[in-house]
Motif scaffolding. Sequence first.
Motif, PDB file in Angstrom:
ATOM      1  N   ASP A  61      11.175  -3.052  -7.033  1.00  0.00           N
ATOM      2  CA  ASP A  61      10.882  -2.149  -8.148  1.00  0.00           C
ATOM      3  C   ASP A  61       9.544  -1.416  -8.063  1.00  0.00           C
ATOM      4  O   ASP A  61       9.055  -0.878  -9.061  1.00  0.00           O
ATOM      5  CB  ASP A  61      11.064  -2.854  -9.505  1.00  0.00           C
ATOM      6  CG  ASP A  61      10.359  -4.183  -9.594  1.00  0.00           C
ATOM      7  OD1 ASP A  61       9.620  -4.540  -8.653  1.00  0.00           O
ATOM      8  OD2 ASP A  61      10.556  -4.891 -10.606  1.00  0.00           O
ATOM      9  N   TYR A  81      10.202  -2.036   2.909  1.00  0.00           N
ATOM     10  CA  TYR A  81       8.948  -2.598   2.386  1.00  0.00           C
ATOM     11  C   TYR A  81       8.936  -4.088   2.669  1.00  0.00           C
ATOM     12  O   TYR A  81       9.880  -4.792   2.279  1.00  0.00           O
ATOM     13  CB  TYR A  81       8.897  -2.306   0.875  1.00  0.00           C
ATOM     14  CG  TYR A  81       7.743  -2.892   0.116  1.00  0.00           C
ATOM     15  CD1 TYR A  81       6.437  -2.757   0.562  1.00  0.00           C
ATOM     16  CD2 TYR A  81       7.951  -3.558  -1.103  1.00  0.00           C
ATOM     17  CE1 TYR A  81       5.371  -3.285  -0.166  1.00  0.00           C
ATOM     18  CE2 TYR A  81       6.897  -4.077  -1.838  1.00  0.00           C
ATOM     19  CZ  TYR A  81       5.615  -3.938  -1.353  1.00  0.00           C
ATOM     20  OH  TYR A  81       4.568  -4.444  -2.082  1.00  0.00           O
ATOM     21  N   CYS A  91      -0.231  -6.678  -6.873  1.00  0.00           N
ATOM     22  CA  CYS A  91       0.859  -5.714  -6.640  1.00  0.00           C
ATOM     23  C   CYS A  91       0.344  -4.591  -5.755  1.00  0.00           C
ATOM     24  O   CYS A  91      -0.867  -4.390  -5.607  1.00  0.00           O
ATOM     25  CB  CYS A  91       1.330  -5.104  -7.958  1.00  0.00           C
ATOM     26  SG  CYS A  91       1.977  -6.327  -9.096  1.00  0.00           S
ATOM     27  N   GLY A 135       0.477  -9.295 -11.762  1.00  0.00           N
ATOM     28  CA  GLY A 135       1.724  -9.394 -11.004  1.00  0.00           C
ATOM     29  C   GLY A 135       2.851  -8.490 -11.451  1.00  0.00           C
ATOM     30  O   GLY A 135       3.970  -8.647 -10.967  1.00  0.00           O
TER      31      GLY A 135
HETATM   32  N1  ABU Z   1       7.526  -6.532  -9.050  1.00  0.00           N
HETATM   33  C1  ABU Z   1       6.141  -6.283  -8.802  1.00  0.00           C
HETATM   34  C2  ABU Z   1       5.936  -5.447  -7.619  1.00  0.00           C
HETATM   35  C3  ABU Z   1       5.164  -6.151  -6.647  1.00  0.00           C
HETATM   36  C4  ABU Z   1       5.005  -5.309  -5.429  1.00  0.00           C
HETATM   37  O1  ABU Z   1       4.162  -4.406  -5.438  1.00  0.00           O
HETATM   38  O2  ABU Z   1       5.706  -5.569  -4.478  1.00  0.00           O
END
Ligand code: ABU
Length: 369
Positions: free
Chosen positions: A250, A244, A300, A348
């Motif tokens: 997470d 990713y 996110c 976020g």
């Molecule tokens: N820790 C928040 C996840 C952010 C993301 O979708 O990468």
Amino acid sequence: MLHNNPNAISARQENGSAQSPIRVNAHNEWDPLEEVVVGIIDNARFPRKDHVLKTDIALETNQSIHDDIEIPDIPDFVIEETREDLDIFAGEMEKMGITVHRPGVIDTQRKVASPFWETEQFYNYCPRDVLMTVGDMIIESANIFPSRYFEAYAYRDLLLRCLEGGSRWIAAPRPRLRAIDCNTDARVKAILNTADPAFDAANVIKAGKDLFYLISSSGNEAGLKWLRNTLRGEYRVHACPGLYTGMHIDTTITLLRPGLVLVNPERVNEDNLPEPLKKWDVIYAPEMEEYAYSDLPPLCSAWLGLNLFMINPNLAVVDAHQKALIKLLEKHKIDVLPLKLRHGSPLGGGFHCVTLDIRRRGGKEDYFS
Ligand code: ABU
């Protein structure tokens, strides 16, 4: 209400109960939770002068960083509903006998500067991004956004109590985050291009002697090297590349209990699953329920449902909207406390992001031998 007094940073904690010492003890993502931090939403505004954040938004939205990147205001109702959701979450954990800490309130509009930039500050919603607990150690991470450079100060009273309790406390060297360290080529899916170690604490998850570090926009190879060298002899830090390119681990890999891992089916497959986890049972997350309670753009990915928080190996706090995921977890004998963070995506983070486990019962085990 904006708290303008810069000395108000620790007001909540200083006015609270006696400042007893705390011994950090957090070896994995699932042991029974005893003490935790839950983020706050006070004074939340998106920083307008943070050039790395602007680069991130430009890359995400296919704009040029020279464009006038639009940074929205956060409506009052979003703040109020989030305060309510966070307080409910904290209250539920307190009812279970878990000690809950909250960050100090800061004036996010107070400008901060380094030799390389000046910006307003980010808000203290995601302790998971700036602090990492590993065993008896608490680590301030090397965050990629200038607006988060001083964010760990919001936890200074807590950190002092951890020091007093015999915990180890270290801070990663801060990246320079100069304008030339930002990537301007939208085809390269990384926000930064720097030799300085840079990583958010949320790029890492832990399973006893093994830590998993996602190589992504918010965690570079130099950050991995710093963590490996720092923890040498004590922990195996596994690189997780090619899963990713966005931000944190997470929403990609969620460790549920020894031998059971939940993964993102769009990002993880049998081949790229980190080697040690190939020995565990793997469950693939179902499609996520999408929803929005405001017009704010998401910060996110659509997979925020994986950002669940384990209270113990048999109980998870999960986004109540994610009915299919809840069913899947229950099928694997994990009880679920369904709760809401209605504005988690635009602000976020989900339940894992808004927490930092300070103490879990249990010790350092080898789950992969
Ligand atoms: N820790 C928040 C996840 C952010 C993301 O979708 O990468």
